[in-house]
Design an enzyme around this catalytic site. Structure first.
Site, PDB file in Angstrom:
ATOM      1  CG  HIS A  13      -2.025   0.946   1.150  1.00 51.80           C
ATOM      2  ND1 HIS A  13      -3.441   0.796   0.798  1.00 51.80           N
ATOM      3  CD2 HIS A  13      -1.817   2.388   1.106  1.00 51.80           C
ATOM      4  CE1 HIS A  13      -4.045   1.788   0.938  1.00 51.80           C
ATOM      5  NE2 HIS A  13      -3.134   3.154   1.194  1.00 51.80           N
ATOM      6  CG  HIS A  21      -1.525   6.182  -2.571  1.00 50.35           C
ATOM      7  ND1 HIS A  21      -2.747   6.064  -3.207  1.00 50.35           N
ATOM      8  CD2 HIS A  21      -1.684   5.810  -1.353  1.00 50.35           C
ATOM      9  CE1 HIS A  21      -3.688   5.775  -2.340  1.00 50.35           C
ATOM     10  NE2 HIS A  21      -3.252   5.612  -1.301  1.00 50.35           N
ATOM     11  CG  ASP A  40      -0.578   9.969  -6.434  1.00 53.77           C
ATOM     12  OD1 ASP A  40      -0.317   9.176  -5.813  1.00 53.77           O
ATOM     13  OD2 ASP A  40      -1.559  10.681  -6.671  1.00 53.77           O
ATOM     14  N   GLY A  83     -11.160   7.256  -2.058  1.00 56.75           N
ATOM     15  CA  GLY A  83     -11.797   8.469  -2.123  1.00 56.75           C
ATOM     16  C   GLY A  83     -12.879   8.434  -0.768  1.00 56.75           C
ATOM     17  CG  HIS A 136      -7.920   3.875  -0.011  1.00 57.35           C
ATOM     18  ND1 HIS A 136      -7.270   3.178  -1.252  1.00 57.35           N
ATOM     19  CD2 HIS A 136      -7.001   4.244   0.428  1.00 57.35           C
ATOM     20  CE1 HIS A 136      -6.252   3.693  -1.264  1.00 57.35           C
ATOM     21  NE2 HIS A 136      -6.016   4.468  -0.147  1.00 57.35           N
ATOM     22  CD  GLU A 176      -6.934   6.572   5.343  1.00 52.27           C
ATOM     23  OE1 GLU A 176      -5.903   7.182   5.579  1.00 52.27           O
ATOM     24  OE2 GLU A 176      -7.505   6.526   4.480  1.00 52.27           O
ATOM     25  CG  HIS A 225      -5.634   3.029   5.183  1.00 50.62           C
ATOM     26  ND1 HIS A 225      -4.451   3.212   5.510  1.00 50.62           N
ATOM     27  CD2 HIS A 225      -5.885   3.660   4.059  1.00 50.62           C
ATOM     28  CE1 HIS A 225      -3.754   3.954   4.640  1.00 50.62           C
ATOM     29  NE2 HIS A 225      -4.661   4.225   3.880  1.00 50.62           N
ATOM     30  CG  ASP A 244      -1.180   6.031   2.851  1.00 48.63           C
ATOM     31  OD1 ASP A 244      -1.631   6.017   1.758  1.00 48.63           O
ATOM     32  OD2 ASP A 244      -1.940   6.605   3.736  1.00 48.63           O
ATOM     33  CG  ASP A 245       0.050   9.184   0.707  1.00 49.44           C
ATOM     34  OD1 ASP A 245       0.242   8.826  -0.981  1.00 49.44           O
ATOM     35  OD2 ASP A 245      -0.937   9.064   1.027  1.00 49.44           O
TER      36      ASP A 245
END
Length: 358
Positions: free
Chosen positions: A19, A21, A23, A182, A217, A220, A241, A299-300
């Protein structure tokens, strides 16, 4: 642009990340380069230091607050195939430096095709996917890791059918599954009253029928009902999550019984506000105690300001042992979306590297 593979060849590649991302993994230095090339206004005084400060979330508020740095990240990349390829290659280097043997990186091709609209033509979306795939191939050759792609649909944006078609078209060319990200699955209240989206339901049903792997997702910021919905209505094989599943004993027991994989992200869970800092026992610790099928992910990293080694260090302060982390990586390999032969090869390589034979 990239160092010789010799500079990192001795790093043990013993981790699997499911998991993350793409971006949310862009180097600040790369964003700074891209913004200056395109004459974009940068935060603060326009220095790299000011950009780094603007990209990192330090105070947990909620998921929407956590996602604000993407307003800086996305415009720098939109419709720039060369930038996408560069980001994908640098992703491989950064993951190799964190001991990653195999990763599944997810992103929404719609968000990288057009700044103002999540919709786009399939040919243009395909070019985005191909650029990312070229970058991953280059990174694999340079840094010795393996990376595959999960394509994200954005809830309520009308992207699910596009994503399904793209997964079907590029299956066998690096794309291994689809995701739904989302507000619907994570951040709206009351959770159980969020209407099901017919287009998305149809796309995920067709994905199931055609053998496209699914992760969503859920749980979360939203409640356990969202996890139940992801599994029962959207046919999710994995949950991104999932922390709030613990609020329903019945739903959690079902997840344990079905061995649904939970893609947990320690630092992210705190910075999104999904898990309050005051929590005595983090849900990930409960998952470990219950022998749940879970993994540790980032994650990010651009937004959290940390990478996988930091997430591993964090869970070790919660009592995780090396053997527990090895088990999490074996779980991740078993739950990966690779074809059976490639999964078997990954497990063999992983167990050999870590000396784990059970």
């Amino acid at each position: 642009m990239f160092p010789s593979h010799k500079t990192i060849k001795n790093v043990p590649l013993t981790r699997v990340e499911l998991h993350v991302h793409l971006d949310g993994c862009v180097r600040p230095e790369t964003l700074w380069d891209l913004a200056n090339e395109k004459h974009f206004k940068l935060p603060g005084n326009g220095t790299l230091g000011d950009l780094k400060k603007a990209l990192v979330i330090r105070d947990p508020i909620d998921l929407r607050h956590f996602l604000q740095p993407f307003q800086i990240i996305t415009p720098c990349v939109v419709s720039d195939l060369k930038a996408m390829e560069r980001i994908a290659t640098e992703f491989c280097e950064d993951k190799a430096r964190n001991g990653v043997l195999y990763a599944e990186a997810r992103f929404s091709p719609h968000l990288w095709l057009s700044a103002g609209d999540c919709r786009g033509d399939l040919a243009g979306l395909g070019e985005v996917i191909q650029a990312v795939t070229r970058g991953f191939h280059k990174g694999e050759e340079l840094f010795g890791i393996k990376v595959r792609t999960i394509l994200c649909s954005i809830n309520g944006m009308g992207t699910a059918n596009d994503v399904l078609q793209l997964c079907q078209k590029f299956r066998g060319e690096g794309v291994v599954g689809m995701d739904l990200a989302g507000n619907c699955m994570s951040d709206l209240k009351p959770y159980v009253e969020v209407p099901l989206n017919p287009e998305e339901l149809h796309a995920f049903e067709e994905a199931r029928k055609s053998g496209i792997h699914r992760t969503l997702h859920a749980g979360e910021s939203g409640g356990p009902e969202m996890v139940h919905r992801a599994v029962e209505n959207y046919h999710a094989e994995r949950i991104g999550h999932g922390y709030h599943v613990l609020e329903s004993r019945e739903i959690y027991s079902s997840i344990l019984e079905k061995q649904i994989h939970l893609e947990t992200c320690p630092y992210s869970s705190l910075l999104t506000g999904a898990v309050p800092l005051s929590t005595v026992k983090h849900p990930i610790v409960q998952f470990a105690e219950d022998n749940a099928n879970f993994s540790v992910n980032t994650d990010d990293p651009t937004v959290t300001g940390v990478d996988l080694q930091d997430d591993y260090d964090l869970v070790q302060t919660w009592g995780f042992t090396e053997s527990l982390l090895m088990r999490a990586n074996i779980n991740a390999a078993h739950s990966s979306f690779l074809p059976a032969d490639e999964k078997s090869e990954l497990l063999k390589k992983l167990k050999t590297f870590i000396g784990f034979d059970s």
